[in-house]
Design a protein around this motif. Structure first.
Motif, PDB file in Angstrom:
ATOM      1  N   LYS A   1      -3.929  -0.621  -3.124  1.00 51.05           N
ATOM      2  CA  LYS A   1      -2.538  -0.134  -3.220  1.00 51.05           C
ATOM      3  C   LYS A   1      -1.616  -1.202  -3.784  1.00 51.05           C
ATOM      4  O   LYS A   1      -0.451  -1.304  -3.390  1.00 51.05           O
ATOM      5  CB  LYS A   1      -2.015   0.331  -1.852  1.00 51.05           C
TER       6      LYS A   1
ATOM      7  N   ASN B   1       1.312   1.573   3.621  1.00 52.05           N
ATOM      8  CA  ASN B   1       0.442   1.925   2.502  1.00 52.05           C
ATOM      9  C   ASN B   1      -0.808   1.041   2.493  1.00 52.05           C
ATOM     10  O   ASN B   1      -1.822   1.418   1.915  1.00 52.05           O
ATOM     11  CB  ASN B   1       1.187   1.833   1.161  1.00 52.05           C
ATOM     12  N   PHE B   2      -0.751  -0.103   3.167  1.00 50.36           N
ATOM     13  CA  PHE B   2      -1.937  -0.973   3.296  1.00 50.36           C
ATOM     14  C   PHE B   2      -2.746  -0.636   4.550  1.00 50.36           C
ATOM     15  O   PHE B   2      -3.720  -1.333   4.855  1.00 50.36           O
ATOM     16  CB  PHE B   2      -1.527  -2.443   3.378  1.00 50.36           C
TER      17      PHE B   2
ATOM     18  N   ARG C   1      -8.273   0.041 -11.921  1.00 49.57           N
ATOM     19  CA  ARG C   1      -8.024   1.274 -11.168  1.00 49.57           C
ATOM     20  C   ARG C   1      -8.506   1.148  -9.725  1.00 49.57           C
ATOM     21  O   ARG C   1      -7.855   1.630  -8.786  1.00 49.57           O
ATOM     22  CB  ARG C   1      -8.721   2.454 -11.864  1.00 49.57           C
TER      23      ARG C   1
ATOM     24  N   LEU D   1      -3.956   8.689  -9.357  1.00 49.76           N
ATOM     25  CA  LEU D   1      -3.649   7.778 -10.458  1.00 49.76           C
ATOM     26  C   LEU D   1      -4.221   8.250 -11.790  1.00 49.76           C
ATOM     27  O   LEU D   1      -4.144   7.551 -12.789  1.00 49.76           O
ATOM     28  CB  LEU D   1      -4.160   6.376 -10.124  1.00 49.76           C
TER      29      LEU D   1
ATOM     30  N   GLY E   1       0.283   5.172   0.533  1.00 51.00           N
ATOM     31  CA  GLY E   1       0.100   4.885  -0.883  1.00 51.00           C
ATOM     32  C   GLY E   1      -0.961   5.740  -1.549  1.00 51.00           C
ATOM     33  O   GLY E   1      -1.563   5.313  -2.530  1.00 51.00           O
TER      34      GLY E   1
ATOM     35  N   PHE F   1      -4.349   6.450 -15.601  1.00 48.62           N
ATOM     36  CA  PHE F   1      -5.600   5.903 -16.137  1.00 48.62           C
ATOM     37  C   PHE F   1      -6.321   6.852 -17.091  1.00 48.62           C
ATOM     38  O   PHE F   1      -7.446   6.578 -17.491  1.00 48.62           O
ATOM     39  CB  PHE F   1      -6.521   5.483 -14.990  1.00 48.62           C
TER      40      PHE F   1
ATOM     41  N   ILE G   1       3.586  -2.822  -5.467  1.00 51.85           N
ATOM     42  CA  ILE G   1       2.743  -2.089  -4.526  1.00 51.85           C
ATOM     43  C   ILE G   1       2.874  -0.600  -4.796  1.00 51.85           C
ATOM     44  O   ILE G   1       3.892  -0.132  -5.318  1.00 51.85           O
ATOM     45  CB  ILE G   1       3.088  -2.400  -3.051  1.00 51.85           C
ATOM     46  N   ILE G   2       1.813   0.128  -4.454  1.00 48.43           N
ATOM     47  CA  ILE G   2       1.763   1.554  -4.740  1.00 48.43           C
ATOM     48  C   ILE G   2       2.175   2.329  -3.500  1.00 48.43           C
ATOM     49  O   ILE G   2       1.594   2.151  -2.426  1.00 48.43           O
ATOM     50  CB  ILE G   2       0.353   1.946  -5.223  1.00 48.43           C
TER      51      ILE G   2
ATOM     52  N   TRP H   1      -5.869  -0.696  -7.777  1.00 50.87           N
ATOM     53  CA  TRP H   1      -4.701   0.172  -7.525  1.00 50.87           C
ATOM     54  C   TRP H   1      -5.025   1.171  -6.412  1.00 50.87           C
ATOM     55  O   TRP H   1      -4.233   1.367  -5.504  1.00 50.87           O
ATOM     56  CB  TRP H   1      -4.328   0.956  -8.797  1.00 50.87           C
ATOM     57  N   GLU H   2      -6.180   1.818  -6.528  1.00 52.83           N
ATOM     58  CA  GLU H   2      -6.502   2.916  -5.604  1.00 52.83           C
ATOM     59  C   GLU H   2      -6.831   2.422  -4.208  1.00 52.83           C
ATOM     60  O   GLU H   2      -6.440   3.023  -3.219  1.00 52.83           O
ATOM     61  CB  GLU H   2      -7.689   3.727  -6.140  1.00 52.83           C
TER      62      GLU H   2
END
Lengths: 315, 315
Positions: free
Chosen positions: B273, A43-44, B266, A310, A306, A314, A274-275, B269-270
């Motif tokens: 991640k 995801n990174f 945000r 969102l 990821g 938000f 982590i997302i 997060w986006e």
């Protein structure tokens, strides 16, 4: 045929363009499972998903003449971004066919990498016809999301890093990855077989797109009984090629329900901060569901991406 | 008086109990700002926030006799978890006074570390009276969330790691941290002054809890004109002690609005991640707001924590 050398060559080839993503562990999740889990955090990765690896490795195989005409694909998800990203890295055009119903945010992401987005009706037939038309018109080279050995080798490089960077000091008993079209699990299984042959490989598939488990059982490409899952990156069907790798190198495919997938996704967000996207949570969902089978094991999980919308959080 | 030795001693003392959290960078955010930003990810810290550092350092100062009676605090946020965590690490009781209106999930988190939760009316007076009563009854030692040099030294250890692990190869022009009661910014500024004296330190404060900017201007502890912000970890007021450190070592305090804070949260997060809480996004909000002042600089930002209620997303 993919060999150890093919995989290492792919890794050397793409290394300047991708991140060596971290391997993370989490004490709480380990305690819940009673095992030691290493999460390979794709995801990174560039574009927020492992698909940058396969797209990059395929794009780097083009001849100079082919590079002039660029690359094309159809995808409503991360592979479209991967192709767009790879093309930008190499200074060539990219054409990404997307259903007109795809979220604006995904079209914008692909355009953000400088790719041409060509919209089509939201059917597989329309997607394939449109990409064929684009290729006929532009001379671009198709990069299939999974039915391509260069893509599969690229995806396998995540497992090379997972095995090399394993922080536990103990070899992996098992490595899990999600199964959609089968590109990632093929690359994962190949890399594991070549670098750590005593490690089992398990594919994790959503109940609502359960084609691979049927295909592995029957030995031929089967369709899922129904397609309905929050794991929107895993809806594709295996190809003959990916089924071949799976039959040869994957020990088992296990299913998780949407509720189990969602719970695993939330657990990672809450505990690891982590997302990850729903498709990415299927292996952990499987490990939590069948935790008695994993007791005291050292487990590797590819966290695939990821990229989530969102807006709900938000708004 | 906190010295370089005090800080390094604190770091050595707490090291076995805490994570050395990673320093992350992000190309997209760097391009947006036109600078090079290093994020010190304390959202990955034990309990999900930097407060584990200060709580641990304070708890480790107790005598064996004091340890028998344990530690107490009042907090509706991360400091309560930090005290509970530290007590569990050292096998002593913890008493955390929380307003009865605090979210159940926060009470559960504190109880999850084995601490006693004592509920009170949601006023500062009730909180202070209740914690005084608990201390009288149990003999526990108060660990204040920020008006305590041991806590401040503990928080400063994040900056030691940020400076040591700086991946850019260039010294920091500026380091930013959020300002609530001032414990973190005091520790951050002290550590920066001692280890990298040419680096400026900027405190980032929400417009809706703007006491520190006024206090720095007048030279005495001021109240915020009003308290209303999504940065719920930054509502406390400076103490004489933290104002003293801020006057001595912090170069400037800058404000961000809730909309700017939310947009920065945000963005992280986006693009990165990773999950950060609103309080944690204030420094990046300030950097984005005043980006012309940061052009081409090397910037360190303490990402303080990632404890958010994800129910809205997963409902």
């Amino acid at each position: 045929m993919l060999t150890r050398q093919t995989l290492h060559d792919a890794h050397d080839r793409i290394r300047p363009y991708i991140h060596r993503t971290p391997c993370l562990t989490n004490q709480t999740i380990d305690q819940m499972v009673g095992a030691s889990i290493v999460f390979k955090c794709e995801n990174f990765q560039k574009i927020g998903a492992f698909k940058a690896r396969g797209g990059m490795n395929a794009a780097l195989q083009l001849t100079d003449q082919e590079k002039i005409n660029g690359i094309a694909t159809h995808s409503s998800g991360n592979h479209g971004q991967a192709v767009a990203f790879a093309a930008r890295q190499l200074g060539m055009p990219a054409y990404v066919v997307m259903p007109r119903t795809a979220p604006q945010v995904k079209k914008d992401a692909v355009r953000g990498y400088g790719a041409h987005v060509i919209e089509c009706e939201p059917t597989l037939a329309a997607r394939e016809a449109t990409v064929a038309d684009v290729i006929a018109r532009t001379g671009a080279t198709l990069i299939h999301p999974y039915d391509d050995d260069h893509v599969i080798a690229g995806q396998g490089t995540a497992t090379i890093e997972l095995i090399e960077d394993n922080p536990t000091g103990k070899p992996f008993d098992v490595i899990l990855a999600p199964v959609g079209g089968g590109g990632l699990i093929s690359g994962t299984a190949l890399a594991t077989q070549l670098l750590s042959p005593s490690t089992r490989v398990i594919g994790a598939e959503p109940e609502g797109a359960a084609d691979a488990i049927l295909s592995l059982k029957s030995g031929q490409v089967e369709k899922a009984p129904y397609i309905q899952t929050i794991a929107d990156g895993l809806m594709a069907t295996l190809s003959e090629r990916t089924l071949g790798y799976i039959r040869q190198y994957v020990h088992e495919i296990k299913l998780a329900s949407d509720d189990e997938i969602r719970a695993a996704q939330r657990l990672v967000w809450e505990r690891m901060k982590i997302i990850i996207e729903p498709s990415c949570a299927v292996p952990l969902a499987v490990v939590l569901k069948y935790k008695n089978e994993f007791t005291d094991q050292t487990i590797g999980i590819i966290l695939t991406g990821g990229n989530v919308d969102l807006g709900k959080y938000f708004s």
